[in-house]
Scaffold this active site. Structure first.
Site, PDB file in Angstrom:
ATOM      1  N   ASP A 378       0.853  -1.169   0.000  1.00 46.53           N
ATOM      2  CA  ASP A 378       0.000   0.000   0.000  1.00 46.53           C
ATOM      3  C   ASP A 378       0.901   1.235   0.000  1.00 46.53           C
ATOM      4  OD1 ASP A 378      -2.436   1.352   0.120  1.00 46.53           O
ATOM      5  OD2 ASP A 378      -2.309   1.543   2.290  1.00 46.53           O
ATOM      6  N   ASP A 684      -2.665  -1.180   5.726  1.00 49.50           N
ATOM      7  CA  ASP A 684      -3.081  -0.737   7.049  1.00 49.50           C
ATOM      8  C   ASP A 684      -4.578  -0.496   7.161  1.00 49.50           C
ATOM      9  OD1 ASP A 684      -3.258   1.455   5.449  1.00 49.50           O
ATOM     10  OD2 ASP A 684      -1.895   2.725   6.605  1.00 49.50           O
ATOM     11  N   ASP A 688      -7.633  -3.350   2.919  1.00 50.48           N
ATOM     12  CA  ASP A 688      -6.522  -4.268   2.647  1.00 50.48           C
ATOM     13  C   ASP A 688      -6.761  -5.669   3.211  1.00 50.48           C
ATOM     14  OD1 ASP A 688      -4.955  -2.245   1.429  1.00 50.48           O
ATOM     15  OD2 ASP A 688      -4.368  -1.509   3.398  1.00 50.48           O
TER      16      ASP A 688
END
Length: 946
Positions: A378, A684, A688
């Site tokens: 990410d 986070d 996700d």
């Protein structure tokens, strides 16, 4: 056959039948518990979103109210109760979790545990209770570890459920009331204000300066401006400005929305269903060891059956003798200590990683890290700091860059690479900074040395930080030019304006907002020698250069106002403004992330960025962190247009994926895995969680990560530092190397023991060189001491410069099989030779067996040093003395063997006898041969590789 032999055979056969039945019960119970648990968990996905549900963002506010049978005064209490009965409470469905007993039984559903259980049953049948206790103790430790770590999917779902808002302000029959969020139903009219957590999925019908932070759901790094205008049906989730989604946070303004979805039908609920339905993969090592366990079991059964038939038909053994001989052969061939050593080695790896800020939640993930070939990361908060920073300032005189990152107000202003030591001397810069301080609703504070914090909009906070870097006293500026009135920012007009006056009676209007909105209102620009006609083309070129660098651009302008003016309206800012400058803001990459990406590339690991942010921003960050291909990017809409085959091909080349949804992330991870890659996924946010669970190694952020992400991941970074992943990969590769060394050490021991027993059968020995209890002693005591020492081996040189190992490559390579075979022959020849020598000298069988056992153990001590390096030479200071745990293990094992040989209780228990110093000398000389023979073979291997 004698009747006594038949009776003994029948008793032993009955005992073995009971033992095999017990193991079968464990296998069936474990398999059933595992299957039923998966079936229960996946039942969560049975309830799907209705296929006829409209795209709420595509409907106008009035159309959405009509479709939901709502109104501007809200529902009546009676109607709300009826809908609650129909739709159910606004909460995610809780799965039927397994009870503690079933969860504990499920831990035995593992081929390695079956091997241990079989070894424990065999040992118990031989009435060797101490060894049986050790084996079953190892099984219980394994089960306890798994029991504690079980339930990751259930915990992830629970964490997502906890994100739902506990309270909500709702219009009911024209009155605003506060209700439990679980009581919301479709059609309810919900009031939102700054600080609220959105309680359900809402179609907004009214907004006033409404901004919502959606980073946990979409990955967007700054709060999103909301409006009520309808959008095209294909608009991605992150761009649906007229929707407010459950679990997100209101950071600014007010709004009203009609409830479009509750509970499992919300976007959060959809992600919850994705997490529940994602298949969790096993690790490469467990797959390989499961295959090895099946092969070993088949080989043992075949070998035991053939030797049983050979002994009876050719050597005229009784059935009882051959049954016990086959038991001894099976015990010799089963590496009882191997599963325990694997578990302990992985546990030591967990401790090492914890010391480097990588917390492992699932033990086998330690080894998987060593095979990772792709890291899907990410962007926001992982590769970047998740803290907006002013990176550039353009005034009419010059273009400046600003150093420093985050909200720490330390940094400098640079022009052509030189620091402006005194920004106060640049009047244009100081006026632009003073303007963004005054036209600002955020605040900056520090408490007792803690990190600086911003209260309010992150972008406004970043502007305050830039002003402090230039030496501006925020409090003094506010007091000298107090605010009289303001026009708050709204997405409709895209600017914020404030009216200020000085104590001398002067009045000023400062305007801050989107540059395209302000340029239309500006007639002039501020220069060093006074105001001049606006050069729109030059400023648009500045805007394009900042946008190309991935920066978000804000413009600031000023306009004199009438003295003592106290009110501000839109006509005052509709034109005749003077442009002061442009500010470029970005969420900067972590410096340590840049170094970590470089380390990963050197280690043959490709880093890919998967983010909900815009493609231009993602490309800019990709260039700064050093991704292999920072130029090509695929957006969520482009992903939807590609079939799996084409996307699988493009995924090998493209490293940037922008504006993606949870389904996109999950699809990318699955396709990369189908291409043969071992994939780690970092993240986070709630969005996700499904991909984190599906990835071979899910990596969550420990500080800024949501609980849903942490519970779905195998590893949590305690410092939110991407660099910790590179450290964890190094430890993972070391752990796998050490596991291979332990396997390479243990299996020749089992091979040597099995060949000794098999040789005795072939040659018709009626007194075997090793008894089953002596074989168990050797297996367990060497595993506990010598093999365990290999778990503490440090990383080999160059561990992070070699490419990732192929996850499909078997543990037992051709080189391994060759070494296991010829080392087994060396051990067999030496052990058999000294056993025969003792018998030739007329020694009693107890003494000859004692010599055989000690010879086998001494072989292993010398071979342990060979096993420290798989191909590198060991006959040097580092090789012989570099691991102090090896020396401790050797010393401890010698004490055990002396007790085994000389203590009367041990002599009684194991059938041993005392031997003199001359015999010990022969044992050491014979056993030392393996050290030099294996080193010679290593030298030949190294020469062949050249």
């Amino acid at each position: 056959m004698l009747e006594s032999d038949i009776l003994i055979f029948d008793i032993i056969a009955l005992e073995w039948a009971i033992a095999l039945l017990a193991v079968a019960v464990f296998v069936i119970a474990g398999g059933f518990v595992d299957w039923s648990g998966r079936r229960e968990l996946r039942s969560l996905t049975a309830k799907r979103r209705p296929t006829g549900e409209p795209a709420w963002h595509h409907l106008s506010a009035e159309e959405a109210l009509a479709r939901l049978d709502g109104g501007h005064e809200g529902l009546s209490p009676q109607e709300a109760r009826q809908r609650l009965d129909t739709h159910g409470p606004n909460r995610l469905p809780e799965p039927k979790t397994r009870g503690p007993w079933l969860r504990f039984l499920a831990q035995f559903h593992n081929v390695l545990i079956y091997v241990l259980l079989a070894a424990g049953v065999v040992t118990a049948l031989l009435q060797h209770w101490l060894d049986a206790g050790v084996i079953f103790g190892v099984v219980l430790v394994n089960a306890a570890i798994g029991f504690v770590q079980e339930g990751k999917a259930e915990d992830a779902l629970k964490a997502i459920r906890n994100m739902l808002s506990p309270q909500a302000m709702v219009w009911r029959s024209g009155r605003l009331v506060t209700l439990d969020a679980a009581a919301l139903v479709p059609g309810d009219l919900v009031q939102l204000q700054s600080g609220d957590k959105v309680p359900a999925d809402l179609r907004l019908v009214r907004t006033k300066g409404l901004q919502i932070e959606e980073a946990p759901l979409t990955g967007e790094s700054v709060p999103v401006d909301k409006s009520v205008a309808a959008l095209p049906a294909q608009t991605p989730l992150a761009d649906r400005r007229c929707m407010a989604y459950s679990g997100t946070l209101v950071t600014h303004g007010q709004g009203t929305g009609v409830v479009a979805a509750t509970g499992a039908d919300t976007e959060i609920g959809r992600i919850s269903a994705l997490v529940a339905n994602v298949e969790q993969l096993t690790t490469p090592l467990l797959r390989q060891m499961a295959q090895f366990g099946r092969w070993l079991t088949a080989a043992i059964l075949v070998l035991a059956s053939v030797s049983f038939a050979f002994g009876i038909l050719v050597r005229n053994y009784t059935a009882a003798e051959m049954f016990l001989a086959s038991v001894g052969l099976a015990v010799a061939a089963i590496p009882e200590g191997l599963p325990a050593i694997m578990t302990i080695t992985l546990a030591i790896g967990v401790q090492r990683m914890a010391a480097r800020n990588a917390i492992i939640r699932r033990l086998p993930a330690v080894e998987t890290l060593g095979t990772v070939g792709i890291i899907c990361s990410d962007k926001t908060g992982t590769l970047t700091r998740n803290a907006m920073t002013v990176a550039s300032v353009h005034t009419g005189a010059r273009a400046l860059t600003v150093t420093g990152t985050g909200y720490d107000p330390h940094g400098a202003f640079m022009h052509d690479g030189d620091a402006l030591l005194r920004p106060q001397d640049d009047a244009q810069l100081m006026e632009a900074l003073r303007a963004v301080v005054l036209c600002n609703d955020a605040s900056l504070e520090e408490h007792d040395g803690a990190p600086w914090r911003v209260h309010g909009d992150p972008m406004e906070g970043a502007l305050l930080v830039a002003a402090v870097k230039a030496g501006i006293d925020l409090e003094a500026v506010g007091k000298h030019w107090p605010r009289t009135d303001l026009i708050p920012f709204e997405s409709g007009h895209k600017f914020m304006a404030t009216l200020h006056h000085s104590h001398e009676g002067e009045s000023f209007i400062y305007v801050k907002g989107a540059p395209e909105a302000l340029l239309d209102k500006c007639a002039r620009e501020r220069r060093e020698d006074g105001d001049a006609q606006l050069d729109r083309g030059a400023w648009e070129a500045h805007m394009e250069s900042l946008a190309a660098a991935g920066q978000r651009v804000l413009a600031v302008a000023v306009k004199p106002a009438e003295p003592h003016r106290s009110e501000l309206d839109f006509q005052d800012v509709d034109g005749d403004l003077t442009l002061l400058g442009l500010f470029g803001l970005m969420d900067p990459p972590r410096e340590e992330a840049i170094a970590a990406v470089r380390t990963c590339r050197n280690a043959g690991i490709r880093v890919k960025m998967i983010t909900g942010d815009h493609a231009a921003t993602a490309r800019a960050i990709a260039r700064q962190v050093g991704l292999a291909n920072p130029d090509d990017a695929l957006t969520g809409a482009q992903l939807d247009a590609l079939d799996d085959a084409e996307l699988r091909r493009r995924a090998q080349e493209v490293d940037i994926y922008a504006r993606v949804t949870p389904e996109h992330k999950l699809r990318l991870v699955q396709l990369l895995q189908q291409s043969g890659a071992v994939v780690a996924m970092t993240g986070d946010g709630v969005n996700d969680a499904p991909a984190l669970k599906r990835a071979d190694v899910g990596v969550a952020m420990g500080i800024n990560g949501t609980e849903a992400a942490k519970e779905a991941a195998e590893m949590v970074l305690a410092d939110d530092n991407f660099a910790s992943i590179a450290n964890a990969v190094e430890e993972g590769r070391t752990v796998y190397d050490n596991l291979k060394k332990a396997i390479l050490f243990i299996l020749p021991t089992n091979g040597g023991e099995a060949l000794v027993v098999l040789g005795a059968i072939l040659f018709g020995f009626h007194e075997f060189p090793l008894t089953p209890v002596q074989i168990l002693w050797v297996n367990m005591i060497t595993a506990v001491t010598l093999a365990l020492a290999l778990a503490f081996e440090p990383p080999e040189p160059g561990v992070m410069t070699r490419p990732p190992r192929n996850a499909r490559q078997p543990v037992l390579t051709a080189l391994f099989l060759w070494r296991i075979a010829y080392v087994s022959l060396i051990l067999t020849a030496g052990t058999f030779g000294l056993f025969l020598w003792e018998q030739y000298q007329g020694a009693p069988i107890e003494q000859a067996r004692t010599v055989a056992v000690n010879t086998l153990v001494m072989f292993e001590i010398f071979y342990l040093f060979n096993s420290r390096y798989m191909t590198a030479p060991v006959l040097n200071r580092e090789g012989l003395f570099g691991n102090r745990y090896v020396l401790y293990a050797v010393g401890l094992l010698l004490i055990f063997q002396l007790a085994f040989t000389y203590l009367p209780p041990m002599q009684t228990l194991f059938g041993t006898a005392a031997i003199d110093a001359g015999i010990w000398l022969r044992i050491v000389l014979v056993a030392a041969s393996v050290l030099f023979i294996v080193e010679l073979e290593k030298a030949l291997v190294r020469r062949g590789r050249r």
